[in-house]
Write a protein that holds these residues in place. Structure first.
Motif, PDB file in Angstrom:
ATOM      1  N   VAL A  56      41.521  49.419  46.563  1.00 43.95           N
ATOM      2  CA  VAL A  56      42.135  49.455  46.265  1.00 43.95           C
ATOM      3  C   VAL A  56      42.974  49.092  45.131  1.00 43.95           C
ATOM      4  N   ASP A  57      43.352  50.267  44.345  1.00 47.40           N
ATOM      5  CA  ASP A  57      44.259  49.769  43.181  1.00 47.40           C
ATOM      6  C   ASP A  57      45.866  49.515  43.296  1.00 47.40           C
ATOM      7  N   VAL A  58      46.471  48.554  43.869  1.00 46.74           N
ATOM      8  CA  VAL A  58      47.592  48.491  43.765  1.00 46.74           C
ATOM      9  C   VAL A  58      48.463  49.429  43.066  1.00 46.74           C
ATOM     10  N   ASN A  59      48.447  49.854  42.082  1.00 51.59           N
ATOM     11  CA  ASN A  59      49.284  50.621  41.913  1.00 51.59           C
ATOM     12  C   ASN A  59      48.575  51.343  41.056  1.00 51.59           C
ATOM     13  N   LEU A  60      49.542  52.940  41.334  1.00 44.57           N
ATOM     14  CA  LEU A  60      49.262  54.122  41.234  1.00 44.57           C
ATOM     15  C   LEU A  60      49.757  54.816  41.122  1.00 44.57           C
ATOM     16  N   GLY A  61      49.811  54.249  39.243  1.00 45.16           N
ATOM     17  CA  GLY A  61      50.998  55.762  38.419  1.00 45.16           C
ATOM     18  C   GLY A  61      52.675  55.224  38.774  1.00 45.16           C
ATOM     19  N   PHE A  79      38.681  45.907  53.504  1.00 49.51           N
ATOM     20  CA  PHE A  79      39.907  46.293  51.651  1.00 49.51           C
ATOM     21  C   PHE A  79      39.345  45.039  51.051  1.00 49.51           C
ATOM     22  N   ILE A  80      39.719  45.449  49.664  1.00 46.38           N
ATOM     23  CA  ILE A  80      40.071  44.582  48.400  1.00 46.38           C
ATOM     24  C   ILE A  80      41.422  45.107  47.457  1.00 46.38           C
ATOM     25  N   PHE A  81      42.032  44.520  47.342  1.00 47.87           N
ATOM     26  CA  PHE A  81      43.073  45.160  46.202  1.00 47.87           C
ATOM     27  C   PHE A  81      42.215  44.800  44.698  1.00 47.87           C
ATOM     28  N   THR A  82      42.397  45.487  44.075  1.00 49.24           N
ATOM     29  CA  THR A  82      41.878  45.532  42.462  1.00 49.24           C
ATOM     30  C   THR A  82      43.477  45.799  42.015  1.00 49.24           C
ATOM     31  N   THR A  83      43.999  44.642  41.092  1.00 49.07           N
ATOM     32  CA  THR A  83      45.312  44.477  40.894  1.00 49.07           C
ATOM     33  C   THR A  83      45.469  43.476  39.455  1.00 49.07           C
ATOM     34  N   ALA A  84      46.427  43.318  38.436  1.00 48.43           N
ATOM     35  CA  ALA A  84      47.002  43.109  37.553  1.00 48.43           C
ATOM     36  C   ALA A  84      48.082  41.542  38.321  1.00 48.43           C
ATOM     37  N   ASP A  86      49.546  38.992  40.831  1.00 48.97           N
ATOM     38  CA  ASP A  86      49.405  37.509  41.271  1.00 48.97           C
ATOM     39  C   ASP A  86      49.551  37.998  42.880  1.00 48.97           C
ATOM     40  N   LEU A  87      48.743  37.383  43.222  1.00 51.83           N
ATOM     41  CA  LEU A  87      48.910  37.579  44.671  1.00 51.83           C
ATOM     42  C   LEU A  87      50.231  37.267  45.438  1.00 51.83           C
ATOM     43  N   LYS A  88      51.266  36.459  45.241  1.00 51.20           N
ATOM     44  CA  LYS A  88      52.162  35.859  45.526  1.00 51.20           C
ATOM     45  C   LYS A  88      53.597  37.207  45.733  1.00 51.20           C
ATOM     46  N   ASP A  89      52.516  37.951  44.508  1.00 53.22           N
ATOM     47  CA  ASP A  89      53.353  39.507  44.710  1.00 53.22           C
ATOM     48  C   ASP A  89      53.133  40.556  45.081  1.00 53.22           C
ATOM     49  N   LEU A  90      52.594  40.218  46.139  1.00 52.26           N
ATOM     50  CA  LEU A  90      51.786  41.223  47.044  1.00 52.26           C
ATOM     51  C   LEU A  90      53.142  41.219  48.134  1.00 52.26           C
ATOM     52  N   PRO A  91      53.013  41.702  48.599  1.00 50.52           N
ATOM     53  CA  PRO A  91      53.736  41.736  50.621  1.00 50.52           C
ATOM     54  C   PRO A  91      53.018  41.043  51.046  1.00 50.52           C
ATOM     55  N   ARG A  93      52.103  40.470  53.877  1.00 50.46           N
ATOM     56  CA  ARG A  93      50.965  40.460  55.269  1.00 50.46           C
ATOM     57  C   ARG A  93      50.001  41.159  54.480  1.00 50.46           C
ATOM     58  N   PHE A  94      50.035  41.347  53.133  1.00 51.60           N
ATOM     59  CA  PHE A  94      48.379  41.483  52.426  1.00 51.60           C
ATOM     60  C   PHE A  94      47.629  40.064  51.668  1.00 51.60           C
ATOM     61  N   TRP A  95      47.633  38.692  51.866  1.00 46.08           N
ATOM     62  CA  TRP A  95      48.031  37.769  51.095  1.00 46.08           C
ATOM     63  C   TRP A  95      46.598  36.730  51.893  1.00 46.08           C
ATOM     64  N   ASN A  96      45.850  37.828  53.032  1.00 49.22           N
ATOM     65  CA  ASN A  96      44.131  37.727  53.354  1.00 49.22           C
ATOM     66  C   ASN A  96      43.446  38.321  52.229  1.00 49.22           C
ATOM     67  N   VAL A  97      43.931  39.519  52.297  1.00 54.85           N
ATOM     68  CA  VAL A  97      43.309  40.427  51.426  1.00 54.85           C
ATOM     69  C   VAL A  97      42.644  40.109  50.366  1.00 54.85           C
ATOM     70  N   SER A  98      40.782  39.788  50.141  1.00 58.61           N
ATOM     71  CA  SER A  98      40.523  40.050  49.036  1.00 58.61           C
ATOM     72  C   SER A  98      40.742  40.504  47.514  1.00 58.61           C
ATOM     73  N   PHE A  99      41.047  40.534  46.732  1.00 58.67           N
ATOM     74  CA  PHE A  99      41.711  41.116  45.700  1.00 58.67           C
ATOM     75  C   PHE A  99      40.743  40.559  44.259  1.00 58.67           C
ATOM     76  N   CYS A 100      39.935  41.737  43.677  1.00 56.99           N
ATOM     77  CA  CYS A 100      40.167  41.130  41.898  1.00 56.99           C
ATOM     78  C   CYS A 100      41.285  41.468  40.770  1.00 56.99           C
ATOM     79  N   GLN A 101      41.696  40.630  40.020  1.00 58.22           N
ATOM     80  CA  GLN A 101      42.645  40.219  39.273  1.00 58.22           C
ATOM     81  C   GLN A 101      41.671  41.096  38.157  1.00 58.22           C
ATOM     82  N   LYS A 102      43.024  41.950  37.696  1.00 55.74           N
ATOM     83  CA  LYS A 102      42.852  42.883  36.364  1.00 55.74           C
ATOM     84  C   LYS A 102      43.026  42.090  35.436  1.00 55.74           C
ATOM     85  N   PRO A 103      42.599  42.482  34.400  1.00 53.41           N
ATOM     86  CA  PRO A 103      40.846  42.681  34.173  1.00 53.41           C
ATOM     87  C   PRO A 103      39.671  42.131  34.673  1.00 53.41           C
ATOM     88  N   THR A 104      39.064  43.192  35.142  1.00 58.82           N
ATOM     89  CA  THR A 104      38.038  42.667  35.950  1.00 58.82           C
ATOM     90  C   THR A 104      36.698  43.329  35.319  1.00 58.82           C
TER      91      THR A 104
END
Length: 124
Positions: A56-61, A79-84, A86-91, A93-104
């Motif tokens: 899931v890309d965090v920012n959709l347009g 699931f995982i997030f792809t996002t530009a 920072d983890l602490k910018d997310l709510p 409740r999602f801090w335990n979700v793995s993510f890939c920092q864009k660009p990746t």
């Protein structure tokens, strides 16, 4: 590990979505989507009770994909997030979700998703 798994892809950048679609299929996954809008992602989740994972890309347009992420959490779908962001910018409740920092890279996304799927299977 992804052989035959049904993976939802939520990504609004066409080229990234296509690359991810190809990378997942090459890893043996069955891809749902890709979709680039929250309503489409929610509909696919509603219509596909057998979704086994998601990217899931965090920012959709400019719209945050948190409704999709919440539904995945509620259904215990890894699931995982792809996002530009920072983890602490997310709510929180999602801090335990793995993510890939864009660009990746597609390799990193696939590896991170495989880890999330493995962790989920290990907890069952």
């Amino acid at each position: 590990m992804m052989e035959g798994k049904r993976i939802l892809v939520v990504e609004d950048e066409f080229l990234v979505a296509e690359d991810l679609n190809c990378a997942l299929k090459n890893s043996g996954a069955r891809v749902l989507g890709p979709v680039g809008m929250i309503a489409d992602g929610l509909k696919l989740l509603d219509d596909s009770p057998d979704v086994e994972g998601a990217v899931v890309d965090v920012n959709l347009g400019g719209t945050l994909a948190y409704p999709i992420a919440q539904k995945l959490l509620d259904r215990n779908i890894p699931f995982i997030f792809t996002t530009a962001y920072d983890l602490k910018d997310l709510p929180e409740r999602f801090w335990n979700v793995s993510f890939c920092q864009k660009p990746t890279t597609m390799r990193k996304i696939i590896r991170t998703l495989e880890e999330a799927l493995g962790e989920s299977a290990g907890q069952s």
